[in-house]
Structure formats: C-alpha cells, structure tokens
Write a protein that holds these residues in place. Structure first.
Motif, PDB file in Angstrom:
ATOM      1  N   GLU A  33       0.806  -1.225   0.000  1.00  0.00           N
ATOM      2  CA  GLU A  33       0.000   0.000   0.000  1.00  0.00           C
ATOM      3  C   GLU A  33       0.835   1.269   0.000  1.00  0.00           C
ATOM      4  O   GLU A  33       0.361   2.334  -0.359  1.00  0.00           O
ATOM      5  N   PHE A  34       2.082   1.175   0.454  1.00  0.00           N
ATOM      6  CA  PHE A  34       2.959   2.338   0.508  1.00  0.00           C
ATOM      7  C   PHE A  34       4.393   1.870   0.415  1.00  0.00           C
ATOM      8  O   PHE A  34       4.698   0.705   0.644  1.00  0.00           O
ATOM      9  N   ASN A  35       5.294   2.804   0.073  1.00  0.00           N
ATOM     10  CA  ASN A  35       6.713   2.469  -0.010  1.00  0.00           C
ATOM     11  C   ASN A  35       7.419   2.833   1.295  1.00  0.00           C
ATOM     12  O   ASN A  35       6.799   3.365   2.217  1.00  0.00           O
ATOM     13  N   GLN A  38       7.216   6.548   2.331  1.00  0.00           N
ATOM     14  CA  GLN A  38       5.882   6.876   2.848  1.00  0.00           C
ATOM     15  C   GLN A  38       5.672   6.226   4.216  1.00  0.00           C
ATOM     16  O   GLN A  38       5.027   6.801   5.092  1.00  0.00           O
ATOM     17  N   GLY A  69       4.267  16.368  -1.812  1.00  0.00           N
ATOM     18  CA  GLY A  69       3.954  15.393  -2.856  1.00  0.00           C
ATOM     19  C   GLY A  69       3.676  14.011  -2.286  1.00  0.00           C
ATOM     20  O   GLY A  69       2.761  13.309  -2.741  1.00  0.00           O
ATOM     21  N   MET A  70       4.443  13.627  -1.287  1.00  0.00           N
ATOM     22  CA  MET A  70       4.241  12.315  -0.668  1.00  0.00           C
ATOM     23  C   MET A  70       2.906  12.267   0.067  1.00  0.00           C
ATOM     24  O   MET A  70       2.200  11.261   0.034  1.00  0.00           O
ATOM     25  N   ASP A  72       0.300  14.017  -0.741  1.00  0.00           N
ATOM     26  CA  ASP A  72      -0.732  13.946  -1.791  1.00  0.00           C
ATOM     27  C   ASP A  72      -1.014  12.489  -2.148  1.00  0.00           C
ATOM     28  O   ASP A  72      -2.173  12.070  -2.235  1.00  0.00           O
ATOM     29  N   ARG A  73       0.056  11.715  -2.363  1.00  0.00           N
ATOM     30  CA  ARG A  73      -0.107  10.301  -2.735  1.00  0.00           C
ATOM     31  C   ARG A  73      -0.719   9.487  -1.595  1.00  0.00           C
ATOM     32  O   ARG A  73      -1.567   8.622  -1.839  1.00  0.00           O
ATOM     33  N   LEU A  74      -0.299   9.763  -0.364  1.00  0.00           N
ATOM     34  CA  LEU A  74      -0.871   9.050   0.779  1.00  0.00           C
ATOM     35  C   LEU A  74      -2.344   9.391   0.961  1.00  0.00           C
ATOM     36  O   LEU A  74      -3.149   8.533   1.328  1.00  0.00           O
ATOM     37  N   GLU A  75      -2.706  10.638   0.684  1.00  0.00           N
ATOM     38  CA  GLU A  75      -4.105  11.042   0.795  1.00  0.00           C
ATOM     39  C   GLU A  75      -4.938  10.377  -0.306  1.00  0.00           C
ATOM     40  O   GLU A  75      -6.024   9.853  -0.052  1.00  0.00           O
ATOM     41  N   LEU A  76      -4.415  10.365  -1.527  1.00  0.00           N
ATOM     42  CA  LEU A  76      -5.128   9.730  -2.642  1.00  0.00           C
ATOM     43  C   LEU A  76      -5.340   8.231  -2.409  1.00  0.00           C
ATOM     44  O   LEU A  76      -6.354   7.678  -2.825  1.00  0.00           O
ATOM     45  N   SER A  77      -4.389   7.595  -1.738  1.00  0.00           N
ATOM     46  CA  SER A  77      -4.513   6.159  -1.482  1.00  0.00           C
ATOM     47  C   SER A  77      -5.285   5.857  -0.194  1.00  0.00           C
ATOM     48  O   SER A  77      -5.418   4.702   0.193  1.00  0.00           O
TER      49      SER A  77
END
Length: 149
Positions: A33-35, A38, A69-70, A72-77
């Motif tokens: 789910e995340f790297n 993150q 930016g990170m 943003d991706r965590l929020e989108l996921s």
C-alpha cells in the motif's frame, strides 16, 4: 597528513542499500500500500497523530516540498487526511485513517526485522554507542543547515 575519512560516503551507501532491503521486506510482509519513504511518514504519525506539516517535516527529515507530494499520494490512497484549521486554512494537520492504522503492526514487524539485520553482531553497548555517535553527527548537520555550525 590529515586522517582520511569515509563516514559520509558510508552513510550514503548504507541509506541506499537499506532502502532497497526495506522495500523488499515490505513486499515480503505483504505491504504494498505504501513504499518505505511513505512508511517513514506513517511511522511518525503512528507515534503522534494529527501534527502540522512543519512538525512532520522536522520529524521525518523531509523537506516540506518533498513531503507535500508524498502526502498527496498518501491522501489519494486513503492513508491520511488533511485537516485544515477553521480560523486559518493555512494551518494543516495530518491525520491517519483507519486504513493506515490497520497496517501499523505489520510495519512494526518489518522495522523489527530490519533492526535485526542492522545490528547483527553488535552487543547492546555497541548499539548505544553507535546511535549516540550518529546522534552527534545529525546534530552537527542540523546546526550547519540552520547556519549555526
């Protein structure tokens, strides 16, 4: 002749290899789910949820621009929410979702495994001494970054 040192080079190399090993471990534990980067953000939030971006930046060591930016991706996921201040919308606190809270135990198992790899062959005193010395290096770098060193 001055002492030739490789500390910075070794730390950089360790960081690169550690990142690859950690990513592989996350995959082995079924965390896709995340790297790792993150995960560092989530780890800080698992320790103290609902903190401002400035504090999150400080605790992760990530620049605010990188962090944005990170996030943003965590929020989108679906891993975090941004809570905007009612009086000042520029005040943003980062909050974990149930989805990310449910991954904490797995992530901690990976972190524990990583620590075993990191400190294989070290005794407790060596670990404490090593971490104290790394803390001093970090302190020196933070002072330099802030113009005090």
């Amino acid at each position: 002749m001055p002492l030739k040192t490789n500390g910075g080079f070794l730390i950089g190399k360790i960081k690169q290899i550690q990142g690859r090993v950690f990513e592989k471990m996350l995959s082995e534990y079924g965390i896709s789910e995340f790297n790792g980067a993150q995960g560092r953000i989530l780890f800080v939030l698992w320790e103290k949820d609902g903190i401002p971006i400035t504090e999150l930046s400080e605790k992760t060591g990530l620049a605010k621009t990188t962090l944005t930016g990170m996030l943003d991706r965590l929020e989108l996921s679906g891993h975090i929410l941004r809570n905007y201040g009612q009086k000042d919308r520029r005040t943003v606190k980062i909050k974990l979702t149930e989805k990310s809270l449910g991954l904490r135990d797995k992530y901690e198992a990976v972190s524990e495994e990583m620590n075993k790899v990191f400190y294989r062959g070290f005794n407790e005193d060596e670990i404490l001494d090593f971490e104290n010395r790394l803390g001093k290096i970090l302190e020196n770098l933070v002072k330099k970054e802030k113009g005090n060193g």
